[in-house]
Design a protein around this motif. Sequence first.
Motif, PDB file in Angstrom:
ATOM      1  N   HIS A 232       0.827  -1.206   0.000  1.00  0.00           N
ATOM      2  CA  HIS A 232       0.000   0.000   0.000  1.00  0.00           C
ATOM      3  C   HIS A 232       0.868   1.267   0.000  1.00  0.00           C
ATOM      4  CE1 HIS A 232       0.523  -0.163   4.447  1.00  0.00           C
ATOM      5  NE2 HIS A 232       0.481   1.136   4.326  1.00  0.00           N
ATOM      6  N   VAL A 233       2.069   1.175   0.551  1.00  0.00           N
ATOM      7  CA  VAL A 233       2.954   2.336   0.541  1.00  0.00           C
ATOM      8  C   VAL A 233       3.446   2.583  -0.883  1.00  0.00           C
ATOM      9  CG1 VAL A 233       5.132   3.266   1.398  1.00  0.00           C
ATOM     10  CG2 VAL A 233       3.646   1.984   2.924  1.00  0.00           C
ATOM     11  N   ARG A 234       3.777   1.495  -1.572  1.00  0.00           N
ATOM     12  CA  ARG A 234       4.238   1.633  -2.955  1.00  0.00           C
ATOM     13  C   ARG A 234       3.126   2.223  -3.821  1.00  0.00           C
ATOM     14  NH1 ARG A 234       5.789  -3.775  -5.437  1.00  0.00           N
ATOM     15  NH2 ARG A 234       3.549  -3.822  -5.370  1.00  0.00           N
ATOM     16  N   THR A 235       1.901   1.725  -3.576  1.00  0.00           N
ATOM     17  CA  THR A 235       0.763   2.238  -4.336  1.00  0.00           C
ATOM     18  C   THR A 235       0.594   3.736  -4.094  1.00  0.00           C
ATOM     19  OG1 THR A 235      -0.275   0.119  -3.957  1.00  0.00           O
ATOM     20  CG2 THR A 235      -1.677   1.876  -4.810  1.00  0.00           C
ATOM     21  N   ALA A 236       0.643   4.126  -2.812  1.00  0.00           N
ATOM     22  CA  ALA A 236       0.455   5.539  -2.470  1.00  0.00           C
ATOM     23  C   ALA A 236       1.498   6.391  -3.170  1.00  0.00           C
ATOM     24  CB  ALA A 236       0.545   5.716  -0.962  1.00  0.00           C
ATOM     25  N   ARG A 237       2.734   5.877  -3.203  1.00  0.00           N
ATOM     26  CA  ARG A 237       3.797   6.651  -3.869  1.00  0.00           C
ATOM     27  C   ARG A 237       3.568   6.682  -5.369  1.00  0.00           C
ATOM     28  NH1 ARG A 237       8.845   4.209  -0.837  1.00  0.00           N
ATOM     29  NH2 ARG A 237       8.761   5.464   1.057  1.00  0.00           N
ATOM     30  N   ALA A 238       3.153   5.529  -5.891  1.00  0.00           N
ATOM     31  CA  ALA A 238       2.999   5.421  -7.343  1.00  0.00           C
ATOM     32  C   ALA A 238       1.923   6.363  -7.852  1.00  0.00           C
ATOM     33  CB  ALA A 238       2.673   3.981  -7.727  1.00  0.00           C
ATOM     34  N   LYS A 239       0.869   6.591  -7.017  1.00  0.00           N
ATOM     35  CA  LYS A 239      -0.167   7.479  -7.534  1.00  0.00           C
ATOM     36  C   LYS A 239       0.185   8.940  -7.284  1.00  0.00           C
ATOM     37  CE  LYS A 239      -3.365   7.146  -3.638  1.00  0.00           C
ATOM     38  NZ  LYS A 239      -4.648   6.690  -3.163  1.00  0.00           N
ATOM     39  N   GLY A 240       1.412   9.181  -6.847  1.00  0.00           N
ATOM     40  CA  GLY A 240       1.912  10.547  -6.805  1.00  0.00           C
ATOM     41  C   GLY A 240       1.565  11.349  -5.578  1.00  0.00           C
ATOM     42  N   ARG A 248       3.225  10.319   6.822  1.00  0.00           N
ATOM     43  CA  ARG A 248       2.361  10.484   7.993  1.00  0.00           C
ATOM     44  C   ARG A 248       1.238   9.470   8.011  1.00  0.00           C
ATOM     45  NH1 ARG A 248       2.542  15.786   6.900  1.00  0.00           N
ATOM     46  NH2 ARG A 248       0.472  15.739   5.998  1.00  0.00           N
ATOM     47  N   ARG A 249       0.453   9.462   6.911  1.00  0.00           N
ATOM     48  CA  ARG A 249      -0.786   8.692   6.944  1.00  0.00           C
ATOM     49  C   ARG A 249      -0.570   7.224   6.641  1.00  0.00           C
ATOM     50  NH1 ARG A 249      -5.383  11.716   3.991  1.00  0.00           N
ATOM     51  NH2 ARG A 249      -5.525  13.628   5.194  1.00  0.00           N
ATOM     52  N   HIS A 250       0.358   6.936   5.768  1.00  0.00           N
ATOM     53  CA  HIS A 250       0.463   5.545   5.324  1.00  0.00           C
ATOM     54  C   HIS A 250       1.523   4.773   6.078  1.00  0.00           C
ATOM     55  CE1 HIS A 250      -2.138   6.006   1.712  1.00  0.00           C
ATOM     56  NE2 HIS A 250      -1.880   7.279   2.002  1.00  0.00           N
ATOM     57  N   VAL A 251       2.618   5.431   6.413  1.00  0.00           N
ATOM     58  CA  VAL A 251       3.707   4.706   7.064  1.00  0.00           C
ATOM     59  C   VAL A 251       3.597   4.808   8.578  1.00  0.00           C
ATOM     60  CG1 VAL A 251       6.190   4.470   7.295  1.00  0.00           C
ATOM     61  CG2 VAL A 251       5.208   5.085   5.089  1.00  0.00           C
ATOM     62  N   LEU A 252       3.665   6.039   9.073  1.00  0.00           N
ATOM     63  CA  LEU A 252       3.788   6.212  10.520  1.00  0.00           C
ATOM     64  C   LEU A 252       2.575   5.662  11.262  1.00  0.00           C
ATOM     65  CD1 LEU A 252       6.047   7.176  12.146  1.00  0.00           C
ATOM     66  CD2 LEU A 252       5.059   9.446  12.248  1.00  0.00           C
ATOM     67  N   ARG A 253       1.399   5.967  10.752  1.00  0.00           N
ATOM     68  CA  ARG A 253       0.205   5.543  11.465  1.00  0.00           C
ATOM     69  C   ARG A 253       0.142   4.022  11.579  1.00  0.00           C
ATOM     70  NH1 ARG A 253      -5.824   7.993  11.220  1.00  0.00           N
ATOM     71  NH2 ARG A 253      -6.704   6.460  12.627  1.00  0.00           N
ATOM     72  N   ASN A 254       0.495   3.347  10.511  1.00  0.00           N
ATOM     73  CA  ASN A 254       0.478   1.883  10.554  1.00  0.00           C
ATOM     74  C   ASN A 254       1.604   1.324  11.405  1.00  0.00           C
ATOM     75  OD1 ASN A 254      -1.727   0.892   8.921  1.00  0.00           O
ATOM     76  ND2 ASN A 254      -0.730   2.039   7.269  1.00  0.00           N
ATOM     77  N   ALA A 255       2.698   2.077  11.465  1.00  0.00           N
ATOM     78  CA  ALA A 255       3.856   1.561  12.182  1.00  0.00           C
ATOM     79  C   ALA A 255       3.723   1.773  13.681  1.00  0.00           C
ATOM     80  CB  ALA A 255       5.121   2.238  11.664  1.00  0.00           C
ATOM     81  N   LEU A 256       2.770   2.612  14.078  1.00  0.00           N
ATOM     82  CA  LEU A 256       2.726   2.985  15.496  1.00  0.00           C
ATOM     83  C   LEU A 256       2.133   1.927  16.416  1.00  0.00           C
ATOM     84  CD1 LEU A 256       1.977   6.793  15.727  1.00  0.00           C
ATOM     85  CD2 LEU A 256       4.002   5.542  16.400  1.00  0.00           C
TER      86      LEU A 256
END
Lengths: 334, 312
Positions: A232-240, A248-256
């Motif tokens: 999902h992180v790759r997807t988020a990056r891929a869609k720009g 913040r929203r995709h990495v940190l929140r899931n990692a917390l």
Amino acid sequence: MLSFVLRRLLLLVPVLAGLVVLLFAWLRALPGDPARALLGQRATPASIAQVNEAYGFDQPLPVQFVTYVGRLLRGDLGSSSATGQPVLQSFLDRFPATVELALAALLFAVALGVPLGYAAARRAGGALDSLLVGGSLLGVTIPVFFLAYLLKIVFSQWLPLLPTSGRQDPRIDATHVTGFFVLDGLLTREWDASLDALVHLVLPGIALGTIPLAIIVRITRASVLEVLGEDHVRTARAKGLPRGLVSRRHVLRNALLPVVTTIGLQTGLLFSGAVLTESVFAINGIGSYLFQAISQLDYAVLQGFILFIALTYALVNLVVDLLYGVIDPRVRLS
Amino acid sequence: MTQISSSGPAALGPAVPSAPDPDAVGSGGLWHSAWRRLRRNPSAIAGAAIVALFLLVAVFAPLIAPGQPGVPLPNSGVTPSSVPGPSPGHPLGLDSPGTDLLTQLVYGARQSLLIGVVSTALGLAGGAVLGVLAGGLGGWVDTVVMRVVDILLSIPSLLLAVSVAAVLGQRPVSVMIAIAVAQVPIFARLLRGSMLAQRGSDYVLAVHSLGVRRRTVVMSHLLPNSLGPVIVQATLTLATAIIEVAALSYLGLGDSNPSTAEWGRMLVNAQSRLSTDPHLALWPGFCIAVTALGFTLFGEALREALDPKGRK
């Protein structure tokens, strides 16, 4: 939600019951008879007879146990063998100082640990990462009381910038409402008292917070590294999406999530660390109270402390579980 | 050849599943590749070097130390406000009771190692018994054992050690037992978890279905294959044990014999001289921290080396 809380509280019952059985057995295992152990230096034939009657120690074991449990359920943790003060009251008087210290330590650990762990993961394998990983290993292995000494030596001898003992400058005439000195200053608008109490927390907070800091850096790093590799992180990056938003929203929140679990598990560590930290920095909390109790073999206090800590530990971890629902909407509390 | 009970299908004898062969532990396979990776890991080498140095100092203490531990020197020159600094024969100067500081540090290594290793071995043994009972037998035994472990885990380990030390009194053995008891729940839970993970594996199912006795399955298949994480934990626990020995001394529950050199008690003695002679606290504190770091570095590297995800 409510039923989840209730069920979790019910699950506490067998653990606490087991703990009470263990504590009862422990009291019986102490050298000498339990009344003498509980009274310590205050043991006289009259006081022994009194405790024997109050706790029923002259009765058969099952009766003793029932009496013991009955007293605990009424919140009666006995009296200190050194001072004769009720243990529960002493705890409640000193609890704010320890909570304040623990919160300061936790704030230091989280506020520094999460960004550092995140930075290490983003530059995994680099110089900063190696430095942080190495530093966090050192942080876990340095004994709390030694670190407290070090800070005390440095800041009382060479760099006298921060206070190294007590909770507040005795020259400040502060009004105490709650016992939380920082909060008291805010409530009574005595800003200088609040600030002074806060400054007094810096060094003890660092001493107590270093092990949790090291653990949080490591957990955050590992957890962010795992999330960074997910689809999902790759997807988020891929869609720009902007980098900051993804972080913040995709990495940190899931990692917390694992980080929050770790924070809950630090409770026990914070309390046993407080025993050592408070005594070095002359803070009048439950830690230094226990320190005295141990050196005077005050079993009544030790017994009460263990029960108190186990209960606090369980409740803090319940709160942590509830926090999951806030951080991660997928976690349904049922 | 593996012995199979008479009720088992004898025809399948030679085909007894040998997937993770317990005999492979120690000779090849997982441990072999772990060793290869360990040798290439700089932090493993650093950790091993620290541990080796510490072991050497502990073993050869009488040869290294300039004097006898716990023997205050006559006319030591210790005053309430100062201790003598380095001099010929006393490279680090004297301690607050008037003993040679280097001697105390060197013999302190011996004491830390002895208590650390014995208590970890005891804790590991106790935890292994509980873990094997819970993980191997399952059912109500598992439930009961794990509830007790949960209760013990809800008490911070230092306090658990303090409670046990209070019961046993101030003897050298009681410190070891106290620290060991605090470690039992950690090892028990770890071994149980590790065994449960193995219990569902195909090879265990296969030996079960061949009719191999439960005890044999547990002892010669489940246990050897679940030991990896436990060994890693034992290395890391040695670090904690060394810190806890010092913490117990600090709390006044250590070995009270003044002729035993112990790093934790050296720290306590240094407390009243922090403002005049901070080096009295810095040396023992440094020794505790570095030794603990050595075991932690090595343990962490071992964990990485044994992690199947890191295998090439």
